[in-house]
Design a protein around this motif. Structure first.
Motif, PDB file in Angstrom:
ATOM      1  N   PRO A  56      20.645  29.182  26.596  1.00  0.00           N
ATOM      2  CA  PRO A  56      20.996  29.001  28.012  1.00  0.00           C
ATOM      3  C   PRO A  56      21.320  30.327  28.727  1.00  0.00           C
ATOM      4  O   PRO A  56      21.031  30.483  29.899  1.00  0.00           O
ATOM      5  CB  PRO A  56      22.228  28.104  27.969  1.00  0.00           C
ATOM      6  CG  PRO A  56      22.132  27.378  26.685  1.00  0.00           C
ATOM      7  CD  PRO A  56      21.471  28.339  25.731  1.00  0.00           C
ATOM      8  N   ALA A  57      21.877  31.273  28.005  1.00  0.00           N
ATOM      9  CA  ALA A  57      22.261  32.549  28.608  1.00  0.00           C
ATOM     10  C   ALA A  57      21.261  33.668  28.312  1.00  0.00           C
ATOM     11  O   ALA A  57      21.575  34.838  28.492  1.00  0.00           O
ATOM     12  CB  ALA A  57      23.641  32.947  28.106  1.00  0.00           C
ATOM     13  N   GLY A  58      20.063  33.370  27.849  1.00  0.00           N
ATOM     14  CA  GLY A  58      19.076  34.402  27.539  1.00  0.00           C
ATOM     15  C   GLY A  58      18.200  34.004  26.377  1.00  0.00           C
ATOM     16  O   GLY A  58      17.768  32.861  26.280  1.00  0.00           O
ATOM     17  N   TRP A  59      17.934  34.947  25.469  1.00  0.00           N
ATOM     18  CA  TRP A  59      17.095  34.676  24.310  1.00  0.00           C
ATOM     19  C   TRP A  59      17.559  35.531  23.131  1.00  0.00           C
ATOM     20  O   TRP A  59      18.262  36.509  23.290  1.00  0.00           O
ATOM     21  CB  TRP A  59      15.625  34.938  24.609  1.00  0.00           C
ATOM     22  CG  TRP A  59      15.327  36.294  25.168  1.00  0.00           C
ATOM     23  CD1 TRP A  59      15.198  36.612  26.486  1.00  0.00           C
ATOM     24  CD2 TRP A  59      15.135  37.521  24.441  1.00  0.00           C
ATOM     25  NE1 TRP A  59      14.951  37.954  26.619  1.00  0.00           N
ATOM     26  CE2 TRP A  59      14.900  38.530  25.376  1.00  0.00           C
ATOM     27  CE3 TRP A  59      15.152  37.848  23.098  1.00  0.00           C
ATOM     28  CZ2 TRP A  59      14.665  39.851  25.012  1.00  0.00           C
ATOM     29  CZ3 TRP A  59      14.923  39.167  22.726  1.00  0.00           C
ATOM     30  CH2 TRP A  59      14.678  40.145  23.692  1.00  0.00           C
ATOM     31  N   SER A  60      17.088  35.146  21.953  1.00  0.00           N
ATOM     32  CA  SER A  60      17.356  35.863  20.723  1.00  0.00           C
ATOM     33  C   SER A  60      16.055  35.908  19.929  1.00  0.00           C
ATOM     34  O   SER A  60      15.372  34.894  19.808  1.00  0.00           O
ATOM     35  CB  SER A  60      18.439  35.134  19.929  1.00  0.00           C
ATOM     36  OG  SER A  60      18.554  35.654  18.639  1.00  0.00           O
ATOM     37  N   ALA A  61      15.687  37.089  19.432  1.00  0.00           N
ATOM     38  CA  ALA A  61      14.482  37.245  18.618  1.00  0.00           C
ATOM     39  C   ALA A  61      14.860  37.999  17.353  1.00  0.00           C
ATOM     40  O   ALA A  61      15.554  39.014  17.427  1.00  0.00           O
ATOM     41  CB  ALA A  61      13.398  37.990  19.381  1.00  0.00           C
ATOM     42  N   VAL A  62      14.401  37.522  16.203  1.00  0.00           N
ATOM     43  CA  VAL A  62      14.772  38.137  14.926  1.00  0.00           C
ATOM     44  C   VAL A  62      13.529  38.604  14.183  1.00  0.00           C
ATOM     45  O   VAL A  62      12.600  37.825  13.949  1.00  0.00           O
ATOM     46  CB  VAL A  62      15.565  37.139  14.049  1.00  0.00           C
ATOM     47  CG1 VAL A  62      15.918  37.769  12.715  1.00  0.00           C
ATOM     48  CG2 VAL A  62      16.807  36.662  14.763  1.00  0.00           C
ATOM     49  N   CYS A  63      13.530  39.891  13.814  1.00  0.00           N
ATOM     50  CA  CYS A  63      12.501  40.474  12.951  1.00  0.00           C
ATOM     51  C   CYS A  63      13.117  40.586  11.563  1.00  0.00           C
ATOM     52  O   CYS A  63      14.251  41.058  11.425  1.00  0.00           O
ATOM     53  CB  CYS A  63      12.102  41.855  13.468  1.00  0.00           C
ATOM     54  SG  CYS A  63      11.047  42.785  12.323  1.00  0.00           S
ATOM     55  N   VAL A  64      12.392  40.173  10.534  1.00  0.00           N
ATOM     56  CA  VAL A  64      12.945  40.237   9.182  1.00  0.00           C
ATOM     57  C   VAL A  64      13.192  41.682   8.736  1.00  0.00           C
ATOM     58  O   VAL A  64      14.035  41.931   7.890  1.00  0.00           O
ATOM     59  CB  VAL A  64      12.055  39.504   8.151  1.00  0.00           C
ATOM     60  CG1 VAL A  64      11.979  38.035   8.467  1.00  0.00           C
ATOM     61  CG2 VAL A  64      10.682  40.107   8.075  1.00  0.00           C
ATOM     62  N   GLU A  65      12.481  42.637   9.316  1.00  0.00           N
ATOM     63  CA  GLU A  65      12.624  44.045   8.944  1.00  0.00           C
ATOM     64  C   GLU A  65      13.659  44.787   9.798  1.00  0.00           C
ATOM     65  O   GLU A  65      14.423  45.590   9.290  1.00  0.00           O
ATOM     66  CB  GLU A  65      11.267  44.738   9.074  1.00  0.00           C
ATOM     67  CG  GLU A  65      11.262  46.178   8.629  1.00  0.00           C
ATOM     68  CD  GLU A  65      11.350  46.342   7.126  1.00  0.00           C
ATOM     69  OE1 GLU A  65      11.782  47.437   6.698  1.00  0.00           O
ATOM     70  OE2 GLU A  65      10.988  45.424   6.386  1.00  0.00           O
ATOM     71  N   HIS A  66      13.692  44.503  11.116  1.00  0.00           N
ATOM     72  CA  HIS A  66      14.501  45.296  12.036  1.00  0.00           C
ATOM     73  C   HIS A  66      15.678  44.566  12.668  1.00  0.00           C
ATOM     74  O   HIS A  66      16.396  45.140  13.483  1.00  0.00           O
ATOM     75  CB  HIS A  66      13.612  45.874  13.143  1.00  0.00           C
ATOM     76  CG  HIS A  66      12.597  46.817  12.605  1.00  0.00           C
ATOM     77  ND1 HIS A  66      11.282  46.465  12.432  1.00  0.00           N
ATOM     78  CD2 HIS A  66      12.717  48.082  12.138  1.00  0.00           C
ATOM     79  CE1 HIS A  66      10.622  47.482  11.910  1.00  0.00           C
ATOM     80  NE2 HIS A  66      11.475  48.472  11.722  1.00  0.00           N
ATOM     81  N   GLY A  67      15.875  43.313  12.325  1.00  0.00           N
ATOM     82  CA  GLY A  67      17.051  42.604  12.804  1.00  0.00           C
ATOM     83  C   GLY A  67      16.854  41.860  14.109  1.00  0.00           C
ATOM     84  O   GLY A  67      15.743  41.537  14.501  1.00  0.00           O
ATOM     85  N   GLU A  68      17.973  41.638  14.777  1.00  0.00           N
ATOM     86  CA  GLU A  68      17.988  40.772  15.954  1.00  0.00           C
ATOM     87  C   GLU A  68      17.960  41.581  17.253  1.00  0.00           C
ATOM     88  O   GLU A  68      18.591  42.616  17.372  1.00  0.00           O
ATOM     89  CB  GLU A  68      19.255  39.913  15.929  1.00  0.00           C
ATOM     90  CG  GLU A  68      19.351  38.935  17.058  1.00  0.00           C
ATOM     91  CD  GLU A  68      20.584  38.048  16.951  1.00  0.00           C
ATOM     92  OE1 GLU A  68      20.592  37.017  17.621  1.00  0.00           O
ATOM     93  OE2 GLU A  68      21.509  38.404  16.213  1.00  0.00           O
ATOM     94  N   PHE A  69      17.212  41.058  18.221  1.00  0.00           N
ATOM     95  CA  PHE A  69      17.161  41.585  19.570  1.00  0.00           C
ATOM     96  C   PHE A  69      17.622  40.475  20.504  1.00  0.00           C
ATOM     97  O   PHE A  69      17.334  39.301  20.263  1.00  0.00           O
ATOM     98  CB  PHE A  69      15.727  41.987  19.956  1.00  0.00           C
ATOM     99  CG  PHE A  69      15.107  42.984  19.015  1.00  0.00           C
ATOM    100  CD1 PHE A  69      15.418  44.332  19.091  1.00  0.00           C
ATOM    101  CD2 PHE A  69      14.197  42.562  18.057  1.00  0.00           C
ATOM    102  CE1 PHE A  69      14.837  45.244  18.223  1.00  0.00           C
ATOM    103  CE2 PHE A  69      13.611  43.467  17.192  1.00  0.00           C
ATOM    104  CZ  PHE A  69      13.924  44.808  17.271  1.00  0.00           C
ATOM    105  N   ARG A  70      18.334  40.820  21.550  1.00  0.00           N
ATOM    106  CA  ARG A  70      18.804  39.809  22.516  1.00  0.00           C
ATOM    107  C   ARG A  70      18.466  40.242  23.927  1.00  0.00           C
ATOM    108  O   ARG A  70      18.367  41.432  24.212  1.00  0.00           O
ATOM    109  CB  ARG A  70      20.310  39.614  22.411  1.00  0.00           C
ATOM    110  CG  ARG A  70      20.741  38.922  21.156  1.00  0.00           C
ATOM    111  CD  ARG A  70      22.247  38.733  21.155  1.00  0.00           C
ATOM    112  NE  ARG A  70      22.646  38.025  19.967  1.00  0.00           N
ATOM    113  CZ  ARG A  70      22.913  36.733  19.942  1.00  0.00           C
ATOM    114  NH1 ARG A  70      22.840  36.020  21.027  1.00  0.00           N
ATOM    115  NH2 ARG A  70      23.260  36.156  18.809  1.00  0.00           N
ATOM    116  N   GLY A  71      18.335  39.262  24.767  1.00  0.00           N
ATOM    117  CA  GLY A  71      18.059  39.558  26.175  1.00  0.00           C
ATOM    118  C   GLY A  71      18.539  38.468  27.067  1.00  0.00           C
ATOM    119  O   GLY A  71      19.011  37.442  26.645  1.00  0.00           O
TER     120      GLY A  71
END
Length: 71
Positions: A56-71
């Motif tokens: 609801p407040a954005g997004w979350s994307a997870v790469c198994v190699e580089h971790g989590e990104f949020r926006g």
């Protein structure tokens, strides 16, 4: 949290985070327009497909190699 827009310092990432194609192959105007509304689908550092969750407040994307990104 890692910065998805750089690889290290001011070095741009080698891959497009929406289509997964080489970022240096030319402009990606459709990807840039879509990224204004959508989260990334590929890790811009290693080209792996990421697990994306829309929140609801954005997004979350997870790469198994580089971790989590949020926006």
């Amino acid at each position: 949290m890692p910065d998805p827009t750089t690889v290290g310092g001011d070095v741009p990432p080698p891959w497009c985070d929406r289509c997964g194609e080489p970022a240096r192959s030319g402009p990606h105007p459709a990807c840039a327009a879509a990224r204004a509304l959508e989260p990334p689908r590929f890790c811009a550092r290693c080209r792996r497909r990421m697990k994306v969750q829309i929140l609801p407040a954005g997004w979350s994307a997870v790469c198994v190699e580089h971790g989590e990104f949020r926006g």
